[in-house]
Write a protein that holds these residues in place. Structure first.
Motif, PDB file in Angstrom:
ATOM      1  N   GLU A 396       0.838  -1.201   0.000  1.00 36.96           N
ATOM      2  CA  GLU A 396       0.000   0.000   0.000  1.00 36.96           C
ATOM      3  C   GLU A 396       0.872   1.250   0.000  1.00 36.96           C
ATOM      4  OE1 GLU A 396      -3.376   2.444   0.091  1.00 36.96           O
ATOM      5  OE2 GLU A 396      -3.055   0.354  -0.495  1.00 36.96           O
ATOM      6  N   SER A 397       1.981   1.198   0.706  1.00 40.06           N
ATOM      7  CA  SER A 397       2.890   2.360   0.736  1.00 40.06           C
ATOM      8  C   SER A 397       3.499   2.597  -0.634  1.00 40.06           C
ATOM      9  CB  SER A 397       4.008   2.102   1.764  1.00 40.06           C
ATOM     10  OG  SER A 397       3.481   2.009   3.044  1.00 40.06           O
ATOM     11  N   ILE A 398       3.898   1.526  -1.327  1.00 40.07           N
ATOM     12  CA  ILE A 398       4.462   1.661  -2.669  1.00 40.07           C
ATOM     13  C   ILE A 398       3.427   2.253  -3.634  1.00 40.07           C
ATOM     14  CG2 ILE A 398       5.389   0.378  -4.644  1.00 40.07           C
ATOM     15  CD1 ILE A 398       6.621  -1.565  -2.664  1.00 40.07           C
ATOM     16  N   ARG A 399       2.199   1.795  -3.506  1.00 40.89           N
ATOM     17  CA  ARG A 399       1.134   2.295  -4.388  1.00 40.89           C
ATOM     18  C   ARG A 399       0.932   3.798  -4.205  1.00 40.89           C
ATOM     19  NH1 ARG A 399      -4.138   3.536  -4.498  1.00 40.89           N
ATOM     20  NH2 ARG A 399      -4.256   3.357  -2.255  1.00 40.89           N
ATOM     21  N   GLU A 437      16.259  -6.778  14.974  1.00 42.49           N
ATOM     22  CA  GLU A 437      14.868  -6.317  14.956  1.00 42.49           C
ATOM     23  C   GLU A 437      14.804  -4.811  14.704  1.00 42.49           C
ATOM     24  OE1 GLU A 437      10.604  -6.820  15.496  1.00 42.49           O
ATOM     25  OE2 GLU A 437      12.275  -8.112  14.952  1.00 42.49           O
ATOM     26  N   VAL A 438      15.774  -4.070  15.288  1.00 41.88           N
ATOM     27  CA  VAL A 438      15.797  -2.609  15.119  1.00 41.88           C
ATOM     28  C   VAL A 438      16.083  -2.246  13.667  1.00 41.88           C
ATOM     29  CG1 VAL A 438      17.109  -0.527  15.713  1.00 41.88           C
ATOM     30  CG2 VAL A 438      16.330  -2.081  17.513  1.00 41.88           C
ATOM     31  N   GLU A 439      16.955  -3.045  12.984  1.00 40.81           N
ATOM     32  CA  GLU A 439      17.220  -2.783  11.563  1.00 40.81           C
ATOM     33  C   GLU A 439      15.935  -2.894  10.747  1.00 40.81           C
ATOM     34  OE1 GLU A 439      19.943  -1.678  10.094  1.00 40.81           O
ATOM     35  OE2 GLU A 439      20.807  -1.485  12.115  1.00 40.81           O
ATOM     36  N   PHE A 440      15.113  -3.891  11.101  1.00 39.59           N
ATOM     37  CA  PHE A 440      13.825  -4.070  10.420  1.00 39.59           C
ATOM     38  C   PHE A 440      12.908  -2.881  10.700  1.00 39.59           C
ATOM     39  CE2 PHE A 440       9.799  -6.785  10.039  1.00 39.59           C
ATOM     40  CZ  PHE A 440       9.662  -6.453   8.702  1.00 39.59           C
ATOM     41  N   VAL A 441      12.937  -2.395  11.992  1.00 40.30           N
ATOM     42  CA  VAL A 441      12.114  -1.236  12.365  1.00 40.30           C
ATOM     43  C   VAL A 441      12.546  -0.007  11.564  1.00 40.30           C
ATOM     44  CG1 VAL A 441      11.592   0.363  14.247  1.00 40.30           C
ATOM     45  CG2 VAL A 441      11.576  -2.108  14.664  1.00 40.30           C
ATOM     46  N   LYS A 442      13.871   0.177  11.447  1.00 41.45           N
ATOM     47  CA  LYS A 442      14.373   1.331  10.686  1.00 41.45           C
ATOM     48  C   LYS A 442      13.915   1.267   9.230  1.00 41.45           C
ATOM     49  CE  LYS A 442      18.541   2.148  13.456  1.00 41.45           C
ATOM     50  NZ  LYS A 442      20.030   2.104  13.472  1.00 41.45           N
ATOM     51  N   ALA A 443      13.970   0.041   8.633  1.00 43.15           N
ATOM     52  CA  ALA A 443      13.534  -0.116   7.240  1.00 43.15           C
ATOM     53  C   ALA A 443      12.053   0.212   7.099  1.00 43.15           C
ATOM     54  CB  ALA A 443      13.823  -1.539   6.769  1.00 43.15           C
ATOM     55  N   TYR A 444      11.271  -0.263   8.074  1.00 46.70           N
ATOM     56  CA  TYR A 444       9.828  -0.017   8.014  1.00 46.70           C
ATOM     57  C   TYR A 444       9.531   1.474   8.140  1.00 46.70           C
ATOM     58  CZ  TYR A 444       4.931   0.076   9.246  1.00 46.70           C
ATOM     59  OH  TYR A 444       3.597   0.370   9.283  1.00 46.70           O
ATOM     60  N   LEU A 445      10.187   2.147   9.121  1.00 46.28           N
ATOM     61  CA  LEU A 445       9.921   3.566   9.335  1.00 46.28           C
ATOM     62  C   LEU A 445      10.416   4.400   8.167  1.00 46.28           C
ATOM     63  CD1 LEU A 445      10.777   3.918  13.144  1.00 46.28           C
ATOM     64  CD2 LEU A 445       8.524   4.138  12.076  1.00 46.28           C
ATOM     65  N   ALA A 446      11.528   3.983   7.540  1.00 49.28           N
ATOM     66  CA  ALA A 446      12.013   4.710   6.356  1.00 49.28           C
ATOM     67  C   ALA A 446      10.999   4.603   5.220  1.00 49.28           C
ATOM     68  CB  ALA A 446      13.378   4.161   5.947  1.00 49.28           C
ATOM     69  N   GLN A 448       7.769   4.123   5.641  1.00 48.15           N
ATOM     70  CA  GLN A 448       6.611   4.938   6.004  1.00 48.15           C
ATOM     71  C   GLN A 448       6.898   6.434   5.849  1.00 48.15           C
ATOM     72  OE1 GLN A 448       3.564   3.787   6.671  1.00 48.15           O
ATOM     73  NE2 GLN A 448       4.401   1.740   6.255  1.00 48.15           N
ATOM     74  N   LYS A 449       8.155   6.817   5.938  1.00 48.88           N
ATOM     75  CA  LYS A 449       8.546   8.212   5.766  1.00 48.88           C
ATOM     76  C   LYS A 449       8.208   8.681   4.348  1.00 48.88           C
ATOM     77  CE  LYS A 449      10.874  11.934   7.131  1.00 48.88           C
ATOM     78  NZ  LYS A 449      10.380  12.834   8.168  1.00 48.88           N
ATOM     79  N   TYR A 450       8.384   7.760   3.354  1.00 52.45           N
ATOM     80  CA  TYR A 450       8.006   8.093   2.000  1.00 52.45           C
ATOM     81  C   TYR A 450       6.515   8.359   1.903  1.00 52.45           C
ATOM     82  CZ  TYR A 450      12.622   6.705   0.336  1.00 52.45           C
ATOM     83  OH  TYR A 450      13.950   6.613   0.130  1.00 52.45           O
ATOM     84  N   ARG A 451       5.779   7.643   2.713  1.00 53.42           N
ATOM     85  CA  ARG A 451       4.310   7.753   2.653  1.00 53.42           C
ATOM     86  C   ARG A 451       3.809   9.035   3.307  1.00 53.42           C
ATOM     87  NH1 ARG A 451       0.121   3.607   5.711  1.00 53.42           N
ATOM     88  NH2 ARG A 451      -1.806   4.719   5.165  1.00 53.42           N
ATOM     89  N   PHE A 452       4.360   9.317   4.544  1.00 55.32           N
ATOM     90  CA  PHE A 452       3.823  10.439   5.313  1.00 55.32           C
ATOM     91  C   PHE A 452       4.628  11.721   5.140  1.00 55.32           C
ATOM     92  CE2 PHE A 452       2.443   6.701   7.814  1.00 55.32           C
ATOM     93  CZ  PHE A 452       1.082   6.902   7.760  1.00 55.32           C
ATOM     94  N   GLY A 487      -1.862   5.866  14.908  1.00 58.19           N
ATOM     95  CA  GLY A 487      -1.473   7.109  15.555  1.00 58.19           C
ATOM     96  C   GLY A 487      -1.203   8.216  14.570  1.00 58.19           C
ATOM     97  N   ILE A 488      -0.190   8.022  13.711  1.00 60.51           N
ATOM     98  CA  ILE A 488       0.242   9.079  12.789  1.00 60.51           C
ATOM     99  C   ILE A 488      -0.707   9.243  11.614  1.00 60.51           C
ATOM    100  CG2 ILE A 488       2.157   9.898  11.370  1.00 60.51           C
ATOM    101  CD1 ILE A 488       2.679   9.837  14.407  1.00 60.51           C
ATOM    102  N   GLU A 489      -1.207   8.105  11.036  1.00 55.20           N
ATOM    103  CA  GLU A 489      -2.036   8.150   9.833  1.00 55.20           C
ATOM    104  C   GLU A 489      -3.313   8.945  10.052  1.00 55.20           C
ATOM    105  OE1 GLU A 489      -4.111   5.061   6.635  1.00 55.20           O
ATOM    106  OE2 GLU A 489      -2.859   4.325   8.286  1.00 55.20           O
ATOM    107  N   SER A 490      -3.899   8.840  11.278  1.00 59.16           N
ATOM    108  CA  SER A 490      -5.172   9.511  11.539  1.00 59.16           C
ATOM    109  C   SER A 490      -4.985  10.942  12.030  1.00 59.16           C
ATOM    110  CB  SER A 490      -5.961   8.715  12.593  1.00 59.16           C
ATOM    111  OG  SER A 490      -5.209   8.594  13.793  1.00 59.16           O
ATOM    112  N   LYS A 491      -3.758  11.453  12.007  1.00 62.12           N
ATOM    113  CA  LYS A 491      -3.477  12.798  12.512  1.00 62.12           C
ATOM    114  C   LYS A 491      -2.990  13.667  11.360  1.00 62.12           C
ATOM    115  CE  LYS A 491      -0.869  15.215  16.112  1.00 62.12           C
ATOM    116  NZ  LYS A 491       0.094  15.084  17.224  1.00 62.12           N
ATOM    117  N   ALA A 492      -3.593  14.830  11.189  1.00 64.92           N
ATOM    118  CA  ALA A 492      -3.245  15.713  10.074  1.00 64.92           C
ATOM    119  C   ALA A 492      -1.934  16.441  10.330  1.00 64.92           C
ATOM    120  CB  ALA A 492      -4.375  16.723   9.834  1.00 64.92           C
TER     121      ALA A 492
END
Length: 585
Positions: A396-399, A437-446, A448-452, A487-492
């Motif tokens: 969904e983020s890529i789309r 696990e933190v490396e995976f978190v960083k990849a995920y947040l990076a 999501q950064k493209y998205r938000f 949290g973040i998605e529903s906040k403008a």
């Protein structure tokens, strides 16, 4: 009383045998010894005080008798002079010339033994008269000279015919003042117009020396109107007035002596040395009694304590082996008492139990294998539920990015997606290090950064000592994903996500915090209950299965010892805190 005894018994049950024996020693040996010795000491002290009081009474009586004897003897001599017609005629006679008086004076003192008698008692006597035919000098003086003395003034104020006085007055030569002890007697036994007076002056220094020669250990003070007039110690000096009596000096024994209208207080002070001297004298005996009555029982209690507690402690240690595969027998079975018998009984029980364990051990292994298989099946079911969940959000983020940016940074996003894809498809081992696990978190947040865009900021803080600790795979990222979506998605407005991992009090603490919209109190309580009570059945329901999934796996790997908390406020944000014991990581 019965309830009190029951409470004490229950309390005693919580103490070790070692403490009980020492309590027995304190209450049955040491405390009675202290009480008994205290009573004996009080009895000895009271006896010593009574003895001191008796001694001080005897001293006071002796001093009172001594000074009374001296003064009364002088009073008797003064009475003899007072009633002597011969002396009265000598003082009243009118002399024609001074030479006649001198001849009569010499003849008078030649015939009388008065001077020798008073001189033996170290008393100086002088007779005073207002007969103007008498030449002043020797043993006869002018009454006007006497009127200037303190003794005469005190006698005149009292209205008596005789009196005994301690004064600080001029000496005979009139050159200086000194301490004086004076007895005055008016010579008015026979009628006449002339005023006649007898003065007996005692040797003050001799009276002090006499008191000191009595060799009393106690300090003795003879006082008049709060002034120390005589003592067996040095108080003041002869060149100054009598010393004032201090209230501290009054402590002790005292009695009153009345001598011709003068009231004297005889004070005898306590020495304060007898009790200490007695203790010092009997110190070897006292130390021996302490050794016998206190230290010797303590020594035997210590031996008994060692006999009891050593074997009971060993028995307690082997009883702890009930959690292991085999019971450990005790090596020492010595002793014919109840503890020795209990040790031997335990060893027989341990031998029999170990035989039974060996018999049923294989059946137990089969049961354990079945249980492990069931756990693995549950884990696989959880894994299969997690994988699509993350893949959907990543795609969904890529789309969204492709639509907005015309695929300019698609390559970078695909790279982040590849990292995530490798993480969830490699299920060879369920646990990974926190660092991985933190490396995976960083990849995920990076991703999501493209998205938000600027709406999302994040910060990750991991203590160095926590990096190699292991957690179930996709644990942290599940909670991070929840922070992004709910949290973040529903906040403008822009928001932050914080990930913190640190060690505290033998626990690993993991915190995932967002500054999103938060949630209502009712929803927060409901989600917290689901997280704490997560099980397989909950995963069959709709809702936040990712969070429940992660909490369930944490409970499984920690044998249900993980602690989870959820805090937050609507419109402010949410904080998830997880505490895992170090032994499970």
């Amino acid at each position: 009383m019965k309830e009190l005894l029951q409470k004490i018994e229950k309390r005693m049950d919580d103490f070790t045998v070692k403490k009980k024996l020492y309590i027995l020693y304190i209450f049955c040996v040491l405390l009675p010894l202290i009480i008994t010795d205290s009573v004996v000491f009080l009895i000895i002290r009271n006896s010593e005080m009574e003895k001191q009081k008796h001694d001080m009474t005897n001293i006071a009586n002796a001093v009172s008798y001594n000074i009374s004897s001296v003064v009364n003897n002088a009073g008797e001599m003064a009475k003899t002079i007072y009633t002597s017609r011969y002396i009265d005629d000598f003082l009243s006679r009118k002399y024609d010339t001074s030479a006649q008086y001198i001849m009569e004076y010499q003849e008078f003192f030649k015939d009388t033994l008065l001077e020798n008698l008073l001189g033996m008692n170290q008393i100086v006597f002088t007779m005073y008269t207002n007969n103007d035919t008498i030449v002043k000098g020797g043993k006869v003086g002018n009454i006007e000279d006497l009127k200037e003395t303190q003794a005469y003034q005190k006698l005149n104020q009292s209205g008596e015919t005789k009196g005994f006085f301690f004064v600080y007055d001029k000496n005979r030569s009139g050159t200086a003042e000194e301490h004086k002890v004076v007895f005055l007697q008016k010579l008015d036994f026979f009628s006449g117009d002339q005023e006649k007076m007898l003065q007996l002056e005692f040797d003050y220094g001799n009276m002090m020396r006499t008191l000191q020669k009595m060799n009393f250990d106690n300090e003795v003070l003879i006082c008049e109107e709060n002034q120390i007039v005589l003592s067996n110690t040095k108080h003041g000096s002869t060149g100054s007035d009598f010393e004032e009596l201090d209230d501290k000096i009054k402590k002790g024994y005292h009695q009153t002596v009345n001598l011709y209208g003068t009231e004297l207080e005889v004070y005898v002070r306590r020495t304060g040395e007898n009790a200490i001297a007695n203790i010092a004298h009997n110190l070897p005996s006292i130390l021996l009694l302490i050794l016998i009555n206190a230290i010797l029982p303590f020594f035997f209690v210590h031996i008994l304590n060692h006999s009891f507690t050593k074997r009971i402690t060993e028995l307690n240690e082997v009883f702890k082996s009930v959690d292991s595969e085999q019971l450990v027998p005790m090596r020492h079975e010595g002793g014919k008492d109840e503890i020795g018998s209990m040790i031997r009984s335990y060893n027989r029980m341990a031998a029999r139990t170990n035989e039974l364990i060996q018999t049923v051990y294989k059946n137990k292994l089969v049961e354990q294998e079945m249980l492990v298989s069931r756990k693995n099946a549950e884990l696989l079911a959880l894994h299969s539920q997690i994988n699509p969940h993350f893949l959907f959000n990543a795609l969904e983020s890529i789309r969204m990015h492709s639509i907005l940016k015309n695929e300019n940074e698609t390559a970078d996003m695909v790279e982040k997606l590849a990292v995530m894809q490798r993480q969830y498809v490699e299920w060879g081992e369920d646990s990974v290090t926190i660092e991985q696990e933190v490396e995976f978190v960083k990849a995920y947040l990076a991703l999501q950064k493209y998205r938000f865009g600027e709406r999302l900021s994040y910060q990750i803080e991991i203590d160095e000592e926590c990096r190699k600790r292991k957690v179930p795979k996709l644990t942290l990222v599940t909670f991070v994903e929840n922070a992004c979506v709910h949290g973040i998605e529903s906040k403008a407005s822009p928001g932050w996500i914080f990930v913190r991992v640190y060690e505290q009090n033998e626990l690993i603490c993991m915190e995932i915090e967002d500054t999103g919209n938060g949630m209502e109190e009712g929803k927060r309580q409901e989600l917290l209950e689901n997280m704490r009570n997560a099980d397989i059945e909950m995963l069959k329901k709709k809702g936040r299965v990712g969070i429940v999934n992660a909490c369930l796996r944490l409970k499984m790997v920690s044998e249900n010892k993980v602690k989870i908390d959820l805090d937050g406020e609507e419109g402010v944000g949410t904080l998830i805190t997880i505490w895992m014991p170090l032994e499970y990581m």
